[in-house]
Design a protein around this motif. Sequence first.
Motif, short mmCIF file in Angstrom:
data_model
loop_
_atom_site.label_atom_id
_atom_site.label_comp_id
_atom_site.label_asym_id
_atom_site.label_seq_id
_atom_site.Cartn_x
_atom_site.Cartn_y
_atom_site.Cartn_z
N MET A 280 0.83 -1.21 0.00
CA MET A 280 0.00 0.00 0.00
C MET A 280 0.86 1.26 0.00
O MET A 280 0.56 2.22 -0.71
CB MET A 280 -0.95 -0.02 1.20
CG MET A 280 -2.14 -0.97 1.00
SD MET A 280 -3.35 -0.90 2.34
CE MET A 280 -2.67 -2.14 3.44
N HIS A 281 1.94 1.25 0.78
CA HIS A 281 2.81 2.43 0.80
C HIS A 281 3.44 2.70 -0.56
O HIS A 281 3.62 3.86 -0.95
CB HIS A 281 3.89 2.28 1.87
CG HIS A 281 3.55 2.98 3.15
ND1 HIS A 281 3.67 4.35 3.30
CD2 HIS A 281 3.07 2.52 4.32
CE1 HIS A 281 3.30 4.70 4.51
NE2 HIS A 281 2.91 3.61 5.16
N GLU B 69 3.04 6.33 -2.40
CA GLU B 69 4.16 7.15 -2.85
C GLU B 69 4.02 7.55 -4.31
O GLU B 69 4.53 8.60 -4.73
CB GLU B 69 5.47 6.40 -2.63
CG GLU B 69 5.83 6.25 -1.15
CD GLU B 69 7.02 5.33 -0.93
OE1 GLU B 69 7.59 4.84 -1.94
OE2 GLU B 69 7.39 5.10 0.24
N ARG B 70 3.33 6.72 -5.09
CA ARG B 70 3.12 7.01 -6.51
C ARG B 70 1.83 7.77 -6.78
O ARG B 70 1.52 8.09 -7.93
CB ARG B 70 3.14 5.70 -7.31
CG ARG B 70 4.53 5.07 -7.38
CD ARG B 70 4.48 3.61 -7.75
NE ARG B 70 5.82 3.03 -7.90
CZ ARG B 70 6.61 2.70 -6.90
NH1 ARG B 70 6.19 2.88 -5.65
NH2 ARG B 70 7.81 2.20 -7.11
N GLY B 71 1.08 8.05 -5.73
CA GLY B 71 -0.17 8.76 -5.89
C GLY B 71 -1.29 7.93 -6.48
O GLY B 71 -2.30 8.47 -6.95
N TRP B 72 -1.14 6.62 -6.44
CA TRP B 72 -2.15 5.74 -7.03
C TRP B 72 -3.33 5.48 -6.10
O TRP B 72 -4.42 5.15 -6.56
CB TRP B 72 -1.51 4.40 -7.42
CG TRP B 72 -0.49 4.51 -8.50
CD1 TRP B 72 -0.29 5.55 -9.36
CD2 TRP B 72 0.50 3.52 -8.84
NE1 TRP B 72 0.76 5.29 -10.21
CE2 TRP B 72 1.25 4.04 -9.92
CE3 TRP B 72 0.80 2.26 -8.35
CZ2 TRP B 72 2.30 3.34 -10.50
CZ3 TRP B 72 1.85 1.56 -8.93
CH2 TRP B 72 2.58 2.09 -10.00
N LEU B 73 -3.09 5.57 -4.80
CA LEU B 73 -4.15 5.32 -3.81
C LEU B 73 -4.14 6.44 -2.78
O LEU B 73 -3.08 6.96 -2.43
CB LEU B 73 -3.95 3.98 -3.11
CG LEU B 73 -4.13 2.71 -3.94
CD1 LEU B 73 -3.74 1.48 -3.12
CD2 LEU B 73 -5.57 2.56 -4.44
#
Length: 329
Positions: A286-287, A291-295
């Motif tokens: 999840m992290h 960090e990629r702005g996906w969630l």
Amino acid sequence: MNFPQTRMRRLRKTEAMRSLVRETHLRPEALIYPLFICPGEGVRKPIRSMPGVFNLSVDEALKEAELAASLGVGGLLLFGLPAEKDELGTGAWAEDGIPQTALRAIKRQSSLKSLVTIADVCLCEYTSHGHCGVVQRDGDHYHIDNDPSVALLAKTAVSLAEAGADIVAPSDMMDGRIAAMREAMDEARLQDTPIMSYAAKFASAFYGPFREAADSAPQFGDRRSYQMDGANMREAMREIDQDIAEGADMLLMKPAMPYLDVIRAARERYDLPMGAYQVSGEYSMMHAAFERGWLEPERTMMESLLGIRRAGADFIVTYFALEAAKVLA
């Protein structure tokens, strides 16, 4: 009744209404925060694969414990990282071992009385080979010798309970270890210390980051000969049956998200208090998306915990414990 007489959205139109009819709830006191305790003083070493998680010396671990208590978190799950390792993992039951020292320090702090201290019982962090038991070798072949391992695990459980652990939690998956621990602790007049068995612990790829955190990766082979095959639901129920018969007081299911069906099946079958461990791979996965702005971090974190709770877990071991408790405050 059918639409338009029945409109399911009537009970969803405001947050107050949604809260009123909500079926499943999260509470800070149902969250357990894992801590990785290491030697030294002033040590707060970041774990590369687990953002926001650290190897902590005892003094730094006490600071984390103070924060957990102030947020209403229910307890701590302690893992030790010894300065030295050997073939038998003797640091696991040393009177001055890392988790033993941490437990005594926590118990001296009156401000931490609200926290239940849970001590992981295993040998993998303490053995030079990284396996959870005694290794017997025959040339290039090896196997994990169950019964000698059980004797050492029982010795470890006694040591941790004597140091002040409120609960001992065997995670090794050796056969017969619950009965051996119960007998050893009863003989040591620790009959009031409960055993929380990792009764159905699956051999999982989702443990990867933990092995960096606890420095416990096997130096050869893997753990599939003692941890469970992820394909087997009926076997999981047999494992739980056996641990209950041997004297387990509580259950812990591990991992959580990939095994929600197992948690649900166990909840429907057993009345013991039962938790689930949202393991390192779940957290790190999840992290990576955060960090990629996906969630969206907060919503994703809370939804993942709610799903575990809805499946039937009474409490959740999670590296999100502090952040989730802040949201729930």
